[in-house]
Each structure stands twice: as C-alpha cells, then as structure tokens.
Design an enzyme around this catalytic site. Sequence first.
Site, mmCIF file in Angstrom:
data_model
loop_
_atom_site.group_PDB
_atom_site.id
_atom_site.type_symbol
_atom_site.label_atom_id
_atom_site.label_comp_id
_atom_site.label_asym_id
_atom_site.label_seq_id
_atom_site.Cartn_x
_atom_site.Cartn_y
_atom_site.Cartn_z
ATOM 1 N N LYS A 31 -16.724 16.142 14.489
ATOM 2 C CA LYS A 31 -16.682 15.835 13.053
ATOM 3 C C LYS A 31 -18.047 15.417 12.496
ATOM 4 C CE LYS A 31 -11.828 14.957 12.157
ATOM 5 N NZ LYS A 31 -11.161 14.962 13.484
ATOM 6 N N GLU B 243 -10.390 10.522 2.561
ATOM 7 C CA GLU B 243 -9.215 9.895 3.155
ATOM 8 C C GLU B 243 -9.351 10.022 4.663
ATOM 9 O OE1 GLU B 243 -9.194 12.980 2.044
ATOM 10 O OE2 GLU B 243 -8.476 14.045 3.836
ATOM 11 N N SER C 26 -13.354 19.431 21.712
ATOM 12 C CA SER C 26 -13.775 18.914 20.406
ATOM 13 C C SER C 26 -14.078 17.422 20.381
ATOM 14 C CB SER C 26 -12.708 19.247 19.357
ATOM 15 O OG SER C 26 -11.435 18.772 19.768
#
Length: 412
Positions: A101, A123, A390
């Site tokens: 991310k 959010e 990931s």
Amino acid sequence: MNQNSDKAELSTAVMPDENGFFGEFGGRFVPPMLEPIMQEITEAYQKIKDDPVFKEELFQLQKHYTGRPSPVFHAQNLSKRLGGAQIYLKREDLNHTGAHKINHCLGEALLAKKMGKKKLIAETGAGQHGVALATAAALVGLECDIYMGEVDIYKEHPNVVRMKILGARVIPATHGLKTLKEAVDSAFEAYMGDPVNQLYAIGSVVGPHPFPMMVRDFQAVVGREAKEQFNEINGKLPDNLVACVGGGSNAIGLFSAFLNDESVNIYGVEPAGTSFKTGEHAATLTHGKPGMIHGYKCYLLQDEKGEPAAVNTVASGLDYPGVGPQHSYLKDLKRVNYESINDKEAIDAFMQLAREEGIIPALESAHAVAYAMKLAPTLSADQTILVNLSGRGDKDIDYVVEKFGEQYGIKA
Ligand SMILES: *Cc1c(COP(=O)(O)O)cnc(C)c1O
C-alpha cells in the site's frame, strides 16, 4: 483470445479511455460539484506522471524510504514439499510499513503536495490503508484525517495507535453498523465539505476516474521490477502469476507488466470466506454481476435489492463487495483467471509458509499463496509460479492464534 485486437486494448499505456472506462467498466459517477475537482486531479496527474522531476523524486523515495526493489525469492522448501512447479515470491511484505500500500500512498501524497492540497483524507477498515497514508502524509508534510468505523477502532487498536503516533487524526464513524461502509460515508461527506484543500486518497484501484488508473500506475513498479528480477534469476518469463484481489491494487501492480505476454497465465485470487452464501464471502468477480459502487461500474456482489451485499473473509483487506474496473474488464476478456480460496485454505497457507520458509504472510497474501499451493502440484518441475506476497502477517498473528492456534499446536 483474439491476440491482435486485444493486444492493443490490453496495453496499459492506452487504458483506460479518456473518460476512465475499461470497456464498460469504470468511469466517473460523482455528484456534479465533484466533477471539476476529479477533472483537475486527472489533469494534474497526467501532467506530472511523465515529469522527470516528479519521477526522480518518487524513485528516490521508493529506493531509500520504501526499500525498493523488493526481492524475488525462490521458495524452494515449499516447492519441494508440494512437488511440481517452482514457487517464487515477490516480497512486498518487506516494504516499509509491511505491504504494497505504501507504493500508491507515496504517489498520492506527492501528487497532493504538488497540487497544493493541505490535507489527505481517507477511510480505513482494518487500518492498513490508514497507516500507509498517515506514513506518507508525515513524510511529505501534509495533514491527514482517517475515517474509521467505531467498531473497527475498537477491533484494530494497534493500527489506530500507529496512525495517531504518525500525527494523523482518527475520526470515528458512529452511525449505522459503524464499520467500513460508514467510514466511507463519513470520509466522503468530509471531502465534499472542502474538496479544494483536501485530496481523498483512495486505497485501491477503485473509485471514480482517475483513481483506478493512477493507483495502478503507482503499483506497476511491482510488475516492472519482478519481470526484470525473474529474468535475471531464470532467463525467462514466469509461466504463472498469482495475486490476491480485494480492490485489486497489488494484483494489477504485478499483472500490468505481463498482460501482453501471451505465454504467462495470470490468476487473481478472491476470498471465498466460509461459504458462497451471500454475506459469507467476498468473491466479487466469481459471483458478482455488473453494478455501481463508490462512483464507478464494476462486478459487484449485490443483495436482492441490487445494493452492495454484506461480505465476509478472515482477511479484512479483501473485504469489499466491489472490485477494480480493470479487473472486471480483464475477466470478461478472459485474460486473467479469477479463482477463490476459502478461510481455512488461507489459514493453512499462512502456517505452511511460516513453517517451510520462515515468512509469515498477511492473511490477504495467504490467499495467493494458498492458490499457488493448489496449482503447483498440477504442473511439472520446470514450470514456475510467481506470487505477489502483498504484505507481512504481523498484524494477523493474535487473531490467527486465538482462532486457529490449537489446530496447529499453538497455545494463545
Ligand atoms: C489491503 C491489502 C490487500 C488488498 O488490497 P488490493 O487493493 O486488492 O491489493 C492485499 N494485501 C494486503 C497485505 C493488504 O494490506
């Protein structure tokens, strides 16, 4: 597939079209007052994305801050144990903050800074996107407001504390079920209050145009690196790619570099949860139908009224009823195979990877590992599978041990 025509369409350079459509999916369905703002973001992004100064700045951060390139590791123990294809892992879990991310959060934060925005807002569900964004905001010097359901704030306490240490404000969403959907409502409302000074930094390849394109481009570094690294190790392309799909950012990041390489089979793995009854899984591409959510069109899990359905999986980062529009398109083109893995299989892969290779994967990533573990024994030993790992599993250890520890001889 029809190679010639599809090849042109698949080229990431020409996708999406100027209105943000990937075939029939994507687009920008926002309130009229947001339209010019989204257009401004699109234009700013188009302008800076090829700007040498911006590219160099991002490259330096990727290298010296995130720790890129992340390694490609040959999981020999696991491969040997399974018998069959050789499994390789792209180690996004080794990035600063522990997942992929940070790749798009740094890009979005830099863009916001260049556009003269003062604040990043978003959010977060489990808090992973919130932490990555708060990190990027701290680094580039922007304020950061993270909206989070009150229930999640209670459940995900360590991430809430991390965001606060990083200087972000964590704002509880206290209406409705007080989870992710309500957090989106609150963040969106806050954004509408001042879209000029704030940038809503979307956490995956979802939302209105240009976000699916922009987040993909920021994640594409994963595939570019992996292609080169894999070639260095093996002198060829991988035969198979596997990545988990929530919104789809880590998956498209890996896949982008290989879409035009016909010989590469590509698998996106969704969470099958506990069953395929509505509300008990989040396998959007396997079980959804086209619909609208959060300002764009995609495959969508829907209830009887056509509203986004309730979803469930052990991996909170995959818990989303929609999916990126490019994935929706790639499914229809049959360029990517979308499969699913249930909670039990994911937990088992989590434990096996830890015990065979000394790597504790995020529960999200464990879905990709689990699928690779199913695929490997069906292939011969000269075949290869490249898995996008990931994220790391530190965030999941307490939950796994409490819920499943006994089965693996671990006491909580
Ligand atoms: C958030 C998250 C995901 C899911 O997001 P995508 O956009 O589908 O990649 C996957 N893995 C990890 C480790 C995550 O934190």
